[in-house]
Design a protein around this motif. Structure first.
Motif, PDB file in Angstrom:
ATOM      1  N   TYR A 183       0.821  -1.208   0.000  1.00  0.00           N
ATOM      2  CA  TYR A 183       0.000   0.000   0.000  1.00  0.00           C
ATOM      3  C   TYR A 183       0.857   1.261   0.000  1.00  0.00           C
ATOM      4  N   ARG A 184       2.021   1.206   0.652  1.00  0.00           N
ATOM      5  CA  ARG A 184       2.876   2.405   0.635  1.00  0.00           C
ATOM      6  C   ARG A 184       3.378   2.676  -0.784  1.00  0.00           C
ATOM      7  N   TYR A 185       3.726   1.630  -1.504  1.00  0.00           N
ATOM      8  CA  TYR A 185       4.147   1.860  -2.884  1.00  0.00           C
ATOM      9  C   TYR A 185       2.967   2.226  -3.786  1.00  0.00           C
ATOM     10  N   GLN A 186       1.777   1.774  -3.465  1.00  0.00           N
ATOM     11  CA  GLN A 186       0.596   2.270  -4.180  1.00  0.00           C
ATOM     12  C   GLN A 186       0.464   3.780  -4.000  1.00  0.00           C
ATOM     13  N   ASN A 187       0.623   4.220  -2.747  1.00  0.00           N
ATOM     14  CA  ASN A 187       0.493   5.648  -2.455  1.00  0.00           C
ATOM     15  C   ASN A 187       1.587   6.462  -3.125  1.00  0.00           C
ATOM     16  N   ILE A 188       2.788   5.914  -3.180  1.00  0.00           N
ATOM     17  CA  ILE A 188       3.893   6.581  -3.878  1.00  0.00           C
ATOM     18  C   ILE A 188       3.564   6.700  -5.363  1.00  0.00           C
ATOM     19  N   PHE A 189       2.989   5.652  -5.923  1.00  0.00           N
ATOM     20  CA  PHE A 189       2.581   5.696  -7.328  1.00  0.00           C
ATOM     21  C   PHE A 189       1.600   6.841  -7.564  1.00  0.00           C
TER      22      PHE A 189
END
Length: 510
Positions: free
Chosen positions: A109-115
């Motif tokens: 989810y953190r990398y989703q948010n970064i995306f």
């Protein structure tokens, strides 16, 4: 990891549409689907993508148990075999074994948010907006990206210190495309990247009001940006900058917003019950803090700068098994009886485990906000920086201003210190009691990586032996230990992403 990003890219706009705020009606009026060609083209569209980042979120078991304030209960596991799954036990004992196909939503989810941040940043030059709107969107996207990277740093990398600067940091994704390297940057370069995002975030021009709208605690504001900057520099043990930005956050949104826990009281609801343990029937009563029922947490709880998820401050689904460690409970007794401390009296609820069928006499943490950036945190950051590098007497004055709103007036409200070391110890204990167990790993990592050995922390966990098949409750209890300098402080990156990285994404080494 590229496979994860491709999935995110396919669905991110649809997810953003579903989760975004009502102010973005024109963008949200289009029904999303996998094949939709929805092209964000306005300021409101960008806001909706950013607002869609935050929802009920999963927090890694590595974060929950990594700092030692929450512990596995071997008594509970012995009485109810299977209370803890193997993945949770592995996280709580710092055993860094291959985790196979287990998903780690904290990472994902953190990398989703970064995306999502990268998507907004990539579109800023293509939409018709004013210069002020451009900067506002850029600051918000950079804040959210920095926040997500800091979350990842706190769990999956070694702590920041001179010796670790060339160790592996994170994959520094900056583009919404999928044609970039997934090799991990150095820790030094990762922190430098995050610092640039922090600087952009500080340019935000939105005031914090703590009410619904642009100035809410779920949105990026000037006060929240300064609070995040303070936390970032504390990660680096840069006490001068940590104090500077904490003080600025307090100037923008300050001590007057701290709740008086002495005024909380108990809710009208009381639950009574009985439970049989070892052939004995125990009658019990559960009293709840007044903040638990009929309380408007959105408008009445005022002491947060930033809440990382729009649904709740903390959502895991198995919280009755997230129990305070003996060490944490002892900390509440270290500077006066815990019964005088509103943080323990109201939010460590006695007998709630009994009510939920857990045959163990351990209080359950029932705090409305335990995973946020708060005004008390910034106040204690200033106190810690004063104790370490400034006026330790002033540090104690600051601590006592907070304790006046936490400790029963008839109790041991005011603390004093005999010297700098004593002041540091008392400030850090106060911080532990105040900021909550889900923030403890953040502190343990930096204590064990700074140049002040007196604050080093060794964490122990007593539990049974276990394997991939489950916990062996017939085994002798073992003591699992995490010492200062142990590389196991960094959790494993999900094995599925390591495999998807085709040799480019490297796993932590131990």
């Amino acid at each position: 990891m590229k496979n994860i990003y491709k999935t995110i890219g396919k669905y991110v706009l649809a997810l953003s549409c579903v989760a975004a705020l009502n102010s973005c009606e024109s963008f949200l009026s289009v029904r999303p689907s996998k094949s939709s060609n929805i092209v964000p083209s306005t300021y409101e569209d960008m806001e909706s993508i950013l607002a869609g980042m935050w929802r009920n979120d999963n927090i890694s078991a590595n974060l929950i148990f990594g700092g030692g304030d929450l512990a596995l209960s071997y008594e509970l596991e012995g009485a109810r075999v299977g209370s803890y799954d193997v993945q949770t036990v592995q996280a709580a004992t710092w055993e860094r074994k291959e985790n196979g196909t287990n998903k780690d939503y904290h990472w994902m989810y953190r990398y989703q948010n970064i995306f999502r941040s990268n998507l907004v940043l990539s579109k800023l030059d293509e939409i018709d907006i004013t210069e002020a709107e451009y900067q506002r969107l850029k600051s918000k996207a950079c804040f959210r990206r920095a926040y997500s990277f800091m979350e990842l740093l706190n769990v999956y990398t070694l702590p920041y210190c001179e010796e670790n600067l060339e160790e592996m940091g994170l994959v520094l994704s900056q583009s919404p495309s999928f044609d970039y390297s997934v090799a991990r940057a150095s820790l030094k370069d990762t922190y430098a990247f995050v610092e640039e995002d922090i600087k952009e975030a500080l340019k935000i021009d939105v005031d914090l009001t703590a009410k619904a709208g642009q100035g809410s605690v779920y949105r990026v504001t000037k006060a929240a940006a300064n609070a995040l900057a303070s936390r970032f520099y504390l990660m680096k043990n840069d006490y001068a900058n940590a104090k500077k930005y904490a003080e600025e956050a307090l100037n923008l949104y300050g001590e007057e917003n701290i709740m008086d826990y002495n005024a909380i009281g108990y809710a009208d609801r009381v639950d009574n019950g009985s439970i049989e343990i070892g052939g004995e029937t125990i009658e019990f009563e559960v009293k709840y803090p007044a903040t638990e029922y009929g309380y408007d947490l959105t408008n009445e709880w005022t002491e947060n700068y930033w809440i990382g998820t729009a649904g709740s401050a903390f959502s895991m689904g198995f919280t009755t098994d997230c129990l305070p460690s003996e060490s944490l409970i002892e900390c509440f007794d270290a500077d006066g009886p815990k019964e005088e401390d509103g943080r323990f009296k109201y939010f460590y609820v006695q007998n709630y485990c009994y009510l939920n069928g857990r045959p163990i006499d351990v209080p359950f943490i029932m705090h409305p906000y335990t995973y946020c950036i708060t005004v008390p945190e910034m106040l204690l950051t200033v106190a810690e920086c004063e104790a370490r590098e400034g006026d330790w007497n002033e540090a104690m004055n600051i601590v006592n201003r907070l304790r006046a709103k936490r400790i029963d007036p008839s109790g041991n409200v005011n603390l004093s210190a005999s010297d700098r070391d004593d002041a540091i110890a008392k400030v850090l204990r106060e911080r532990r009691r105040e900021t909550g167990p889900f923030n403890r790993l953040f502190d343990v990592r930096r204590y064990n990586a700074n140049d002040y050995p007196a604050d080093d922390v060794t964490i122990t966990q007593k539990f049974y032996a276990y394997s991939s098949a489950g916990v062996d409750v017939s085994s002798q209890l073992q003591e699992y230990v995490l010492k200062p300098g142990d590389r196991k402080i960094a959790a494993q990156i999900p094995e599925s992403d390591i495999l998807a990285g085709r040799g480019e994404l490297k796993q932590n080494t131990y």
